[in-house]
Design a protein around this motif. Structure first.
Motif, mmCIF file in Angstrom:
data_model
loop_
_atom_site.group_PDB
_atom_site.id
_atom_site.type_symbol
_atom_site.label_atom_id
_atom_site.label_comp_id
_atom_site.label_asym_id
_atom_site.label_seq_id
_atom_site.Cartn_x
_atom_site.Cartn_y
_atom_site.Cartn_z
ATOM 1 N N ALA A 263 -25.985 41.712 22.648
ATOM 2 C CA ALA A 263 -26.930 40.658 23.012
ATOM 3 C C ALA A 263 -27.206 39.736 21.832
ATOM 4 N N MET A 264 -27.313 40.290 20.644
ATOM 5 C CA MET A 264 -27.569 39.486 19.451
ATOM 6 C C MET A 264 -26.455 38.474 19.213
ATOM 7 N N ASN A 265 -25.227 38.842 19.589
ATOM 8 C CA ASN A 265 -24.085 37.960 19.385
ATOM 9 C C ASN A 265 -23.808 37.060 20.585
ATOM 10 N N SER A 266 -24.677 37.116 21.598
ATOM 11 C CA SER A 266 -24.452 36.355 22.817
ATOM 12 C C SER A 266 -25.311 35.101 22.924
ATOM 13 N N PHE A 267 -26.218 34.913 21.968
ATOM 14 C CA PHE A 267 -27.054 33.708 21.987
ATOM 15 C C PHE A 267 -26.240 32.495 21.536
ATOM 16 N N THR A 268 -26.751 31.307 21.822
ATOM 17 C CA THR A 268 -26.077 30.078 21.414
ATOM 18 C C THR A 268 -25.991 30.022 19.887
ATOM 19 N N PRO A 269 -24.775 29.901 19.336
ATOM 20 C CA PRO A 269 -24.629 29.891 17.872
ATOM 21 C C PRO A 269 -25.381 28.733 17.222
ATOM 22 N N ASP A 270 -25.982 29.012 16.076
ATOM 23 C CA ASP A 270 -26.650 27.997 15.240
ATOM 24 C C ASP A 270 -27.726 27.211 15.994
ATOM 25 N N SER A 271 -28.337 27.830 16.996
ATOM 26 C CA SER A 271 -29.394 27.148 17.734
ATOM 27 C C SER A 271 -30.756 27.470 17.119
ATOM 28 N N GLU A 272 -31.728 26.631 17.406
ATOM 29 C CA GLU A 272 -33.077 26.841 16.883
ATOM 30 C C GLU A 272 -34.004 27.456 17.933
ATOM 31 N N PHE A 273 -33.424 27.953 19.018
ATOM 32 C CA PHE A 273 -34.227 28.573 20.070
ATOM 33 C C PHE A 273 -34.910 29.845 19.554
ATOM 34 N N ASP A 274 -36.134 30.080 20.013
ATOM 35 C CA ASP A 274 -36.709 31.412 19.867
ATOM 36 C C ASP A 274 -35.985 32.317 20.849
ATOM 37 N N LYS A 275 -35.677 33.542 20.423
ATOM 38 C CA LYS A 275 -34.824 34.412 21.215
ATOM 39 C C LYS A 275 -35.515 35.738 21.504
ATOM 40 N N ALA A 276 -35.165 36.304 22.649
ATOM 41 C CA ALA A 276 -35.710 37.609 23.030
ATOM 42 C C ALA A 276 -34.650 38.406 23.766
ATOM 43 N N ILE A 277 -34.710 39.711 23.590
ATOM 44 C CA ILE A 277 -33.840 40.643 24.321
ATOM 45 C C ILE A 277 -34.748 41.563 25.126
ATOM 46 N N VAL A 278 -34.449 41.696 26.408
ATOM 47 C CA VAL A 278 -35.198 42.615 27.264
ATOM 48 C C VAL A 278 -34.257 43.739 27.682
ATOM 49 N N VAL A 279 -34.598 44.960 27.291
ATOM 50 C CA VAL A 279 -33.792 46.139 27.634
ATOM 51 C C VAL A 279 -34.464 46.847 28.806
ATOM 52 N N ILE A 280 -33.723 47.046 29.885
ATOM 53 C CA ILE A 280 -34.233 47.767 31.050
ATOM 54 C C ILE A 280 -33.449 49.061 31.182
ATOM 55 N N THR A 281 -34.117 50.192 31.006
ATOM 56 C CA THR A 281 -33.421 51.478 30.933
ATOM 57 C C THR A 281 -34.364 52.617 31.261
ATOM 58 N N ASP A 282 -33.788 53.806 31.446
ATOM 59 C CA ASP A 282 -34.611 54.997 31.605
ATOM 60 C C ASP A 282 -34.826 55.689 30.252
ATOM 61 N N ALA B 256 -34.959 42.346 15.063
ATOM 62 C CA ALA B 256 -36.247 41.800 14.627
ATOM 63 C C ALA B 256 -36.114 41.077 13.299
ATOM 64 N N GLU B 257 -35.293 41.614 12.403
ATOM 65 C CA GLU B 257 -35.064 40.964 11.108
ATOM 66 C C GLU B 257 -34.400 39.601 11.292
ATOM 67 N N ALA B 258 -33.616 39.463 12.353
ATOM 68 C CA ALA B 258 -32.949 38.185 12.635
ATOM 69 C C ALA B 258 -33.839 37.251 13.444
ATOM 70 N N GLY B 259 -35.091 37.652 13.676
ATOM 71 C CA GLY B 259 -36.028 36.807 14.405
ATOM 72 C C GLY B 259 -35.911 36.916 15.910
ATOM 73 N N ILE B 260 -35.314 37.998 16.384
ATOM 74 C CA ILE B 260 -35.130 38.194 17.826
ATOM 75 C C ILE B 260 -36.066 39.299 18.302
ATOM 76 N N GLN B 261 -36.908 38.980 19.252
ATOM 77 C CA GLN B 261 -37.860 39.946 19.801
ATOM 78 C C GLN B 261 -37.153 40.872 20.795
ATOM 79 N N VAL B 262 -37.446 42.164 20.733
ATOM 80 C CA VAL B 262 -36.847 43.138 21.655
ATOM 81 C C VAL B 262 -37.953 43.803 22.462
ATOM 82 N N ASP B 263 -37.965 43.554 23.766
ATOM 83 C CA ASP B 263 -38.912 44.187 24.675
ATOM 84 C C ASP B 263 -38.175 45.221 25.521
#
Length: 352
Positions: free
Chosen positions: A187-206, A222-229
């Motif tokens: 997921a971290m490598n799937s965002f738009t390259p070199d974009s200034e968007f705020d990014k988030a990853i949502v994990v749905i699992t058991d 998180a260190e790369a500025g990507i929130q993980v929920d």
């Protein structure tokens, strides 16, 4: 010139001649069976209401309706007056990657009742409601079990996103397991390259992660500025896993000792992943889970970008959809018996 937003669905048109051939074979088999009873002309006299024409009319209408539905799904568009089939508009949003667990444990009940709604079905419901709440945000989808696969690249096409969600199943990933860390990394490598968007990853699992360091990957995000929920599905008490088709003869999966396998939600693991990713943990069975997640995502700053969309004047979907409905309505109104105003007409013999 007509182009299509989703041209891959046009391959479904290949099914039309198959349906036509099957219908012709069925008609031939019917005639063969009738000949066993006697002379076809004598039998025809015993069935005065049977029509030799309406069957052809109805199958033609059905095939035309099917073709129109497939073309509508492919979303045909034509250039507008300026010669463009698309237009750009300013939009503000975030980028969101969803990582969905599709391991076999997701077939288990999302409640303490073994016959309750499955975790996968509950996840689909959550995703559909979440996509409905998105406004000008970009969304992507990754499915994972023992391995991870990109199901939908980052996009602002919510119609396609919901279609992909509807097709999710545990058969999409052949390797069983639950590699949450690998999914977060993808997921971290799937965002738009070199974009200034705020990014988030949502994990749905058991939360049953046995493959890798999911907490470490969440911390790296998180260190790369990507929130993980994280959204956890299932209960601490657990539930048996229904037997997939073709595996064994019992109702639920069993281990090597013939004991029913029970899969439980690992909330502690899910909370650790969310904490490391500077996000929140939510219980998937909570009625307010979608609203709480939407509120969490709304804390991210939205970035302005130019969104490419089909021009309203170029969109042919409504027209094709109406044509399909008209064909279906006509097909419904035409009976299989003879039509009264055609009874006196014989199309295949000369009038005396």
């Amino acid at each position: 010139m007509i182009t299509f937003v989703n041209p891959q669905y046009l391959y479904l048109l290949l099914a039309l001649p198959v349906v036509a051939i099957l219908w012709l074979l069925a008609r031939a088999a019917r005639r063969k069976k009738l000949r066993r009873f006697g002379n076809p002309e004598v039998i025809a006299a015993l069935m005065p209401e049977a029509s030799r024409y309406t069957g052809w009319i109805k199958i033609s209408l059905a095939l035309l309706a099917m073709a129109a539905i497939i073309i509508a799904i492919a979303r045909p568009i034509v250039p507008n007056k300026t010669g463009e089939a698309t237009e750009t508009a300013s939009a503000r949003g975030i980028e969101l990657m969803i990582c969905l667990d599709v391991s076999n444990s997701m077939l288990a009940s999302s409640t303490d009742d073994p016959g309750g709604v499955s975790r996968l079905r509950r996840a689909k419901f959550i995703l559909e409601k979440l996509i409905d709440k998105l406004q000008d945000d970009k969304v992507g989808l990754i499915v994972f079990a023992g391995e991870s696969y990109t199901q939908l690249p980052i996009t602002s096409d919510y119609i396609s996103a919901k279609m992909f969600v509807d097709e999710l199943s545990t058969e999409m990933v052949p390797t069983q397991g639950t590699a949450i860390g690998a999914a977060i990394d993808m997921a971290m490598n799937s965002f738009t390259p070199d974009s200034e968007f705020d990014k988030a990853i949502v994990v749905i699992t058991d939360g049953e992660n046995f493959e890798d360091d999911a907490v470490g990957e969440a911390a790296r995000a998180a260190e790369a500025g990507i929130q993980v929920d994280v959204i956890g599905l299932g209960t601490a008490g657990g539930a048996p896993i229904p037997t997939p088709k073709g595996m064994g003869h019992g109702k639920y999966l069993t281990d090597q000792n013939s004991q029913v396998v029970v899969t439980a939600l690992n909330e502690d693991m899910a909370r650790e992943i969310a904490k490391a990713g500077h996000g929140i943990y939510l219980q998937g069975g909570d009625p307010g889970v979608v609203g709480d997640l939407d509120a969490q995502l709304s804390t991210l700053s939205k970035s302005e970008y130019q969104r490419l969309t089909a021009s309203p004047s170029a969109e042919l979907f409504p027209i094709v959809a109406i044509v399909a409905i008209i064909f279906l309505l006509i097909d419904t109104l035409i009976p299989y018996r003879k039509i009264s105003w055609l009874r006196g007409i014989n199309f295949f013999t000369k009038a005396k």
